[in-house]
Design a protein around this motif. Structure first.
Motif, PDB file in Angstrom:
ATOM      1  N   PRO A  16      20.300 -16.460 -14.214  1.00 24.84           N
ATOM      2  CA  PRO A  16      21.107 -15.326 -14.208  1.00 24.84           C
ATOM      3  C   PRO A  16      19.827 -13.953 -14.040  1.00 24.84           C
ATOM      4  CG  PRO A  16      20.385 -16.322 -16.459  1.00 24.84           C
ATOM      5  CD  PRO A  16      20.131 -17.254 -15.287  1.00 24.84           C
ATOM      6  N   ASN A 169      32.975 -11.163 -11.783  1.00 27.33           N
ATOM      7  CA  ASN A 169      33.451 -10.147 -10.766  1.00 27.33           C
ATOM      8  C   ASN A 169      34.412  -9.284 -11.530  1.00 27.33           C
ATOM      9  OD1 ASN A 169      31.513 -10.856  -8.530  1.00 27.33           O
ATOM     10  ND2 ASN A 169      32.941 -12.661  -8.420  1.00 27.33           N
ATOM     11  N   ARG A 200      26.083  -7.265 -19.886  1.00 26.25           N
ATOM     12  CA  ARG A 200      25.740  -6.849 -18.650  1.00 26.25           C
ATOM     13  C   ARG A 200      24.198  -6.930 -18.477  1.00 26.25           C
ATOM     14  NH1 ARG A 200      23.919  -1.518 -16.360  1.00 26.25           N
ATOM     15  NH2 ARG A 200      25.302  -1.267 -14.456  1.00 26.25           N
ATOM     16  N   VAL A 202      22.521  -9.728 -18.227  1.00 26.73           N
ATOM     17  CA  VAL A 202      22.165 -10.673 -19.121  1.00 26.73           C
ATOM     18  C   VAL A 202      20.761 -11.273 -18.474  1.00 26.73           C
ATOM     19  CG1 VAL A 202      22.433 -12.953 -20.247  1.00 26.73           C
ATOM     20  CG2 VAL A 202      24.380 -11.477 -19.846  1.00 26.73           C
ATOM     21  N   VAL A 227      29.456  -9.954 -17.098  1.00 28.30           N
ATOM     22  CA  VAL A 227      30.159 -11.031 -17.227  1.00 28.30           C
ATOM     23  C   VAL A 227      30.947 -10.812 -18.589  1.00 28.30           C
ATOM     24  CG1 VAL A 227      28.418 -12.548 -18.416  1.00 28.30           C
ATOM     25  CG2 VAL A 227      30.273 -13.496 -17.163  1.00 28.30           C
TER      26      VAL A 227
HETATM   27  N1  SAH Z   1      27.079 -17.864  -9.174  1.00 25.62           N
HETATM   28  C1  SAH Z   1      26.840 -17.047 -10.187  1.00 25.62           C
HETATM   29  C2  SAH Z   1      28.214 -15.970 -10.104  1.00 25.62           C
HETATM   30  C3  SAH Z   1      28.089 -15.078  -8.872  1.00 25.62           C
HETATM   31  S1  SAH Z   1      29.550 -14.157  -8.916  1.00 25.62           S
HETATM   32  C4  SAH Z   1      26.739 -17.762 -11.636  1.00 25.62           C
HETATM   33  O1  SAH Z   1      26.791 -18.697 -11.560  1.00 25.62           O
HETATM   34  O2  SAH Z   1      26.288 -16.790 -12.429  1.00 25.62           O
HETATM   35  C5  SAH Z   1      28.744 -12.531  -9.459  1.00 25.62           C
HETATM   36  C6  SAH Z   1      29.105 -12.408 -10.809  1.00 25.62           C
HETATM   37  O3  SAH Z   1      28.396 -12.929 -11.872  1.00 25.62           O
HETATM   38  C7  SAH Z   1      28.788 -10.970 -11.221  1.00 25.62           C
HETATM   39  O4  SAH Z   1      29.820  -9.917 -10.933  1.00 25.62           O
HETATM   40  C8  SAH Z   1      28.924 -10.913 -12.761  1.00 25.62           C
HETATM   41  O5  SAH Z   1      30.144 -11.053 -13.200  1.00 25.62           O
HETATM   42  C9  SAH Z   1      28.148 -12.649 -13.135  1.00 25.62           C
HETATM   43  N2  SAH Z   1      26.756 -12.293 -13.187  1.00 25.62           N
HETATM   44  C10 SAH Z   1      25.816 -12.946 -12.453  1.00 25.62           C
HETATM   45  N3  SAH Z   1      24.550 -12.506 -13.002  1.00 25.62           N
HETATM   46  C11 SAH Z   1      24.931 -12.017 -13.985  1.00 25.62           C
HETATM   47  C12 SAH Z   1      23.971 -11.377 -15.310  1.00 25.62           C
HETATM   48  N4  SAH Z   1      22.758 -11.725 -15.188  1.00 25.62           N
HETATM   49  N5  SAH Z   1      24.690 -10.867 -16.281  1.00 25.62           N
HETATM   50  C13 SAH Z   1      25.873 -10.639 -16.388  1.00 25.62           C
HETATM   51  N6  SAH Z   1      26.800 -11.000 -15.392  1.00 25.62           N
HETATM   52  C14 SAH Z   1      26.114 -11.630 -14.240  1.00 25.62           C
END
Ligand code: SAH
Length: 254
Positions: A16, A169, A200, A202, A227
């Motif tokens: 993340p 997303n 947000r 994270v 997320v």
């Molecule tokens: N493959 C990624 C997801 C990609 S889609 C995973 O497994 O996490 C992109 C979305 O992931 C963003 O719009 C958000 O909803 C979420 N996301 C990814 N990293 C995040 C983070 N550090 N904090 C919050 N939401 C995150």
């Protein structure tokens, strides 16, 4: 083209954001790579070094990027395709297999490995307690790859089925109204008191986490760096934590 060393392709999840959440297995793959391929902000997370070529590309070109990566692996390079979080969760792993299916049969003999990472919903869940401690569904709210009507139907049915949910997303500038509609559907299918968490950035600097009942949720609480986790009807607070009991809503373990 023949190469002395056999090419390989690794699809790796960078987690993340926090450096210590990149697995040792992914660190090893990056240390051995000749080329790293991915979306611009994810490639930026890989430290440059001599002998490593970074190929950063824009969003929404996933299959082209995957095809290029497979082509370079076929030429004998050690390719790592990077995704944030886990590469199998709304990310590059499926795109690579789509490109493999559409590509020349020789590519089937390439060594391809998928290395898991910590996905955003699990990092967010851990940050607040255990909101995904019972059954749940992960849903991508982007309508790039499916019609909005299908997303609404899934929100309705999953809510009625009593599952918690994690949304990726959730809300972009190009579709500002859909998340407001998603909240309306959720209030109907999950009830207005069900807890919703907006997490947000994270594990990154500036992480922000907010939990409210669905009644008080507003669309502005989410953006593409968020997320969203919606609990089931039993999800509750204990002290400063949010958790979902391990048993079905209303069911008392015997
Ligand atoms: N493959 C990624 C997801 C990609 S889609 C995973 O497994 O996490 C992109 C979305 O992931 C963003 O719009 C958000 O909803 C979420 N996301 C990814 N990293 C995040 C983070 N550090 N904090 C919050 N939401 C995150």
């Amino acid at each position: 083209m023949t190469a002395e060393r056999k090419g390989s392709l690794v699809i790796a999840g960078l987690g993340p954001g926090q450096e210590t959440l990149v697995t040792p297995e992914v660190q090893d793959a990056l240390a051995q790579a000749t080329d790293v391929v991915g979306y611009i902000p994810y490639v930026k997370r890989v430290a440059p070094r001599e002998g490593l070529t970074l190929h950063a590309s824009d969003n929404r070109v996933e299959v082209d990027r995957a095809t290029d990566a497979l082509q370079m692996a076929a030429e004998g390079k050690q390719i790592v395709v990077v995704s944030s979080g886990d590469p199998g969760v709304f990310a590059m792993a499926s795109a690579v297999f789509e490109a493999l299916e559409a590509g020349p049969t020789e590519w089937l003999s390439l060594e391809i490995r998928v290395l898991p990472g910590i996905t955003a919903m699990l990092a967010a869940a851990a940050a607040i307690g255990a909101p995904l401690g019972h059954d749940f569904a992960a849903i991508n709210l982007s309508d790039n790859l499916k019609p909005w009507a299908l997303i609404e139907r899934r929100l309705q049915l999953v809510g009625e089925a009593g599952l918690a949910m994690a949304f990726y997303n959730p809300r972009s500038k190009s579709r500002p109204h859909q998340f407001a509609r998603a909240l309306e559907v959720l209030r109907q299918s999950c009830g207005t008191e069900t807890l919703i968490t907006f997490a947000r950035d994270v594990t990154k600097p500036g992480q922000e986490i907010l939990t409210v009942p669905l009644r008080d949720a507003t669309p502005e609480m989410a953006d593409m760096r968020t997320v969203v986790i919606v609990g089931n009807r039993d999800t509750r607070r204990v002290g400063s934590y949010v958790y979902t009991p391990r048993f079905a809503p209303g069911h008392k373990p015997g």
